[in-house]
Motif scaffolding. Structure first.
Motif, PDB file in Angstrom:
ATOM      1  N   LEU A 196      -6.128  -6.674   3.695  1.00  0.00           N
ATOM      2  CA  LEU A 196      -5.035  -6.242   2.839  1.00  0.00           C
ATOM      3  C   LEU A 196      -5.322  -6.565   1.378  1.00  0.00           C
ATOM      4  O   LEU A 196      -5.111  -5.739   0.489  1.00  0.00           O
ATOM      5  CB  LEU A 196      -3.730  -6.916   3.270  1.00  0.00           C
ATOM      6  CG  LEU A 196      -3.043  -6.332   4.502  1.00  0.00           C
ATOM      7  CD1 LEU A 196      -1.957  -7.276   4.987  1.00  0.00           C
ATOM      8  CD2 LEU A 196      -2.453  -4.960   4.214  1.00  0.00           C
ATOM      9  N   TYR A 197      -5.799  -7.768   1.134  1.00  0.00           N
ATOM     10  CA  TYR A 197      -6.082  -8.210  -0.233  1.00  0.00           C
ATOM     11  C   TYR A 197      -7.048  -7.268  -0.938  1.00  0.00           C
ATOM     12  O   TYR A 197      -6.792  -6.818  -2.069  1.00  0.00           O
ATOM     13  CB  TYR A 197      -6.645  -9.627  -0.198  1.00  0.00           C
ATOM     14  CG  TYR A 197      -7.140 -10.118  -1.544  1.00  0.00           C
ATOM     15  CD1 TYR A 197      -6.240 -10.494  -2.545  1.00  0.00           C
ATOM     16  CD2 TYR A 197      -8.505 -10.217  -1.803  1.00  0.00           C
ATOM     17  CE1 TYR A 197      -6.697 -10.939  -3.788  1.00  0.00           C
ATOM     18  CE2 TYR A 197      -8.962 -10.668  -3.034  1.00  0.00           C
ATOM     19  CZ  TYR A 197      -8.062 -11.025  -4.024  1.00  0.00           C
ATOM     20  OH  TYR A 197      -8.514 -11.463  -5.242  1.00  0.00           O
ATOM     21  N   LEU A 198      -8.154  -6.930  -0.269  1.00  0.00           N
ATOM     22  CA  LEU A 198      -9.170  -6.092  -0.913  1.00  0.00           C
ATOM     23  C   LEU A 198      -8.732  -4.636  -1.056  1.00  0.00           C
ATOM     24  O   LEU A 198      -9.320  -3.891  -1.836  1.00  0.00           O
ATOM     25  CB  LEU A 198     -10.488  -6.159  -0.149  1.00  0.00           C
ATOM     26  CG  LEU A 198     -11.305  -7.440  -0.339  1.00  0.00           C
ATOM     27  CD1 LEU A 198     -12.600  -7.364   0.447  1.00  0.00           C
ATOM     28  CD2 LEU A 198     -11.601  -7.700  -1.809  1.00  0.00           C
ATOM     29  N   MET A 199      -7.711  -4.230  -0.315  1.00  0.00           N
ATOM     30  CA  MET A 199      -7.245  -2.846  -0.423  1.00  0.00           C
ATOM     31  C   MET A 199      -6.087  -2.712  -1.407  1.00  0.00           C
ATOM     32  O   MET A 199      -5.740  -1.597  -1.813  1.00  0.00           O
ATOM     33  CB  MET A 199      -6.828  -2.346   0.973  1.00  0.00           C
ATOM     34  CG  MET A 199      -6.904  -0.859   1.176  1.00  0.00           C
ATOM     35  SD  MET A 199      -8.508  -0.115   0.797  1.00  0.00           S
ATOM     36  CE  MET A 199      -9.350  -0.186   2.379  1.00  0.00           C
TER      37      MET A 199
ATOM     38  N   LEU B 145       0.811  -1.215   0.000  1.00  0.00           N
ATOM     39  CA  LEU B 145       0.000   0.000   0.000  1.00  0.00           C
ATOM     40  C   LEU B 145       0.851   1.275   0.000  1.00  0.00           C
ATOM     41  O   LEU B 145       0.347   2.351   0.319  1.00  0.00           O
ATOM     42  CB  LEU B 145      -0.931  -0.004   1.220  1.00  0.00           C
ATOM     43  CG  LEU B 145      -1.835  -1.238   1.338  1.00  0.00           C
ATOM     44  CD1 LEU B 145      -2.644  -1.183   2.628  1.00  0.00           C
ATOM     45  CD2 LEU B 145      -2.758  -1.350   0.132  1.00  0.00           C
ATOM     46  N   LYS B 146       2.094   1.155  -0.387  1.00  0.00           N
ATOM     47  CA  LYS B 146       2.979   2.321  -0.409  1.00  0.00           C
ATOM     48  C   LYS B 146       2.413   3.417  -1.305  1.00  0.00           C
ATOM     49  O   LYS B 146       1.997   3.177  -2.435  1.00  0.00           O
ATOM     50  CB  LYS B 146       4.368   1.919  -0.909  1.00  0.00           C
ATOM     51  CG  LYS B 146       5.370   3.064  -0.883  1.00  0.00           C
ATOM     52  CD  LYS B 146       6.749   2.601  -1.336  1.00  0.00           C
ATOM     53  CE  LYS B 146       7.746   3.754  -1.300  1.00  0.00           C
ATOM     54  NZ  LYS B 146       9.099   3.323  -1.750  1.00  0.00           N
TER      55      LYS B 146
ATOM     56  N   LYS C 210      -3.457  -4.184  -4.885  1.00  0.00           N
ATOM     57  CA  LYS C 210      -3.517  -4.368  -6.337  1.00  0.00           C
ATOM     58  C   LYS C 210      -3.954  -5.760  -6.762  1.00  0.00           C
ATOM     59  O   LYS C 210      -4.402  -5.954  -7.905  1.00  0.00           O
ATOM     60  CB  LYS C 210      -2.146  -4.064  -6.948  1.00  0.00           C
ATOM     61  CG  LYS C 210      -1.013  -4.936  -6.434  1.00  0.00           C
ATOM     62  CD  LYS C 210       0.315  -4.542  -7.045  1.00  0.00           C
ATOM     63  CE  LYS C 210       1.467  -5.353  -6.469  1.00  0.00           C
ATOM     64  NZ  LYS C 210       1.333  -6.800  -6.683  1.00  0.00           N
ATOM     65  N   ASP C 211      -3.838  -6.749  -5.886  1.00  0.00           N
ATOM     66  CA  ASP C 211      -4.198  -8.111  -6.273  1.00  0.00           C
ATOM     67  C   ASP C 211      -5.707  -8.323  -6.379  1.00  0.00           C
ATOM     68  O   ASP C 211      -6.159  -9.374  -6.837  1.00  0.00           O
ATOM     69  CB  ASP C 211      -3.601  -9.116  -5.280  1.00  0.00           C
ATOM     70  CG  ASP C 211      -2.084  -9.154  -5.360  1.00  0.00           C
ATOM     71  OD1 ASP C 211      -1.556  -9.028  -6.484  1.00  0.00           O
ATOM     72  OD2 ASP C 211      -1.425  -9.289  -4.315  1.00  0.00           O
ATOM     73  N   SER C 212      -6.490  -7.338  -5.939  1.00  0.00           N
ATOM     74  CA  SER C 212      -7.959  -7.470  -5.984  1.00  0.00           C
ATOM     75  C   SER C 212      -8.600  -6.492  -6.964  1.00  0.00           C
ATOM     76  O   SER C 212      -9.796  -6.213  -6.867  1.00  0.00           O
ATOM     77  CB  SER C 212      -8.544  -7.252  -4.585  1.00  0.00           C
ATOM     78  OG  SER C 212      -8.313  -5.915  -4.137  1.00  0.00           O
ATOM     79  N   LEU C 213      -7.836  -5.999  -7.919  1.00  0.00           N
ATOM     80  CA  LEU C 213      -8.350  -4.973  -8.828  1.00  0.00           C
ATOM     81  C   LEU C 213      -9.566  -5.444  -9.621  1.00  0.00           C
ATOM     82  O   LEU C 213     -10.401  -4.630 -10.022  1.00  0.00           O
ATOM     83  CB  LEU C 213      -7.247  -4.526  -9.801  1.00  0.00           C
ATOM     84  CG  LEU C 213      -6.103  -3.701  -9.197  1.00  0.00           C
ATOM     85  CD1 LEU C 213      -5.071  -3.374 -10.268  1.00  0.00           C
ATOM     86  CD2 LEU C 213      -6.635  -2.424  -8.551  1.00  0.00           C
TER      87      LEU C 213
ATOM     88  N   ALA D  90      -7.063   3.589  -8.662  1.00  0.00           N
ATOM     89  CA  ALA D  90      -7.673   2.312  -8.274  1.00  0.00           C
ATOM     90  C   ALA D  90      -8.072   2.388  -6.802  1.00  0.00           C
ATOM     91  O   ALA D  90      -7.268   2.107  -5.922  1.00  0.00           O
ATOM     92  CB  ALA D  90      -6.702   1.155  -8.496  1.00  0.00           C
ATOM     93  N   ALA D  91      -9.310   2.796  -6.554  1.00  0.00           N
ATOM     94  CA  ALA D  91      -9.786   2.968  -5.178  1.00  0.00           C
ATOM     95  C   ALA D  91     -10.634   1.779  -4.750  1.00  0.00           C
ATOM     96  O   ALA D  91     -11.342   1.169  -5.552  1.00  0.00           O
ATOM     97  CB  ALA D  91     -10.605   4.255  -5.061  1.00  0.00           C
TER      98      ALA D  91
END
Length: 247
Positions: free
Chosen positions: A229-232, A11-12, A234-237, A145-146
């Protein structure tokens, strides 16, 4: 998702708001997001609790957080607009919102439920989430990507006796998430909306709901963070409109 392994800097550079950030799952999420590189906006009712989370983030050397005291029970439209104006002056964009703050209300038969308490639970668990999301939408639209994460519950999918306003509010939360997901997919595809059912977790709300339960038999709030973490990140785009279980 319970064993999702998030990259250390997942999340950097992101700015994420967490409601109910002073305690329980909200506190764990705020610390976890900060640990993975995010600037976290801590929203809650009790300034002292928010300051403690802020200090914990500072002590770890994570990106500096921001504190936003707000009572979701009594907040007015003007206060939401002022909040949005303040954030717009401080941040270029908002990359995520975790709607975590909730009230349990009373555990009793619905036929005996106090109407004033019912209205209070619905204000905090439903109306405030809509008002806050509407107020933050201009900042969310600026993100490439929010992610908007709503907090659901097992009793928000199958109503159980004596869960009253809480169960009804979580059914409404599921509907709100689906509406935002469907509508934004057409008008604002850079914003996705999903819901998390945290499951039985060692928190003060769980203890209030199940006073005879051994809290040490439950996973901690930190244990269920992989899905948060996953939903916040890039892996959940491509994940949108889903209601997922943290356990």
């Amino acid at each position: 998702m319970f064993d999702y392994q998030a990259p250390s800097q997942l999340l950097k550079g992101k700015t994420i708001m967490v409601t109910g950030a002073g305690d329980g799952i909200g506190k764990a999420a705020a610390l976890t997001y900060a640990e993975h590189g995010a600037t976290v906006i801590l929203l809650g009712r009790t300034t002292k609790k928010l300051e403690a989370v802020y200090d914990a983030i500072e002590a770890k050397g994570y990106p500096q957080a921001a504190i936003v005291p707000l009572n979701l029970d009594g907040a007015s439209e003007h206060e939401y607009r002022e909040l949005a104006n303040t954030l717009t002056s401080e941040f270029d964009q908002l990359d995520g919102v975790l709607h975590n703050a909730s009230l349990l209300g009373e555990r009793c038969d619905l036929q005996h439920y106090d109407i004033r308490l019912f209205e209070q639970v619905m204000r905090v668990n439903v109306t405030s989430q809509l008002a806050l999301t509407q107020a933050l939408m201009p900042l969310l639209k600026k993100s490439p990507a929010a992610s908007i994460i709503f907090t659901s519950s097992g009793v928000g999918r199958t109503a159980k006796a004596k869960w009253g306003a809480y169960a009804i509010s979580k059914f409404a939360t599921e509907a709100m998430m689906q509406l935002f997901a469907n509508e934004l997919a057409e008008s604002q595809p850079n914003i996705r909306a999903n819901a998390i059912n945290p499951g039985a977790t060692k928190t003060a709300m769980r203890a209030a709901a199940y006073p005879n339960e051994d809290p040490n038999s439950l996973p901690s709030a930190t244990d269920i963070m992989p899905l948060y973490l996953y939903l916040m990140g890039k892996d959940s785009l491509t994940i949108n409109g889903q209601s997922l279980n943290a356990q």
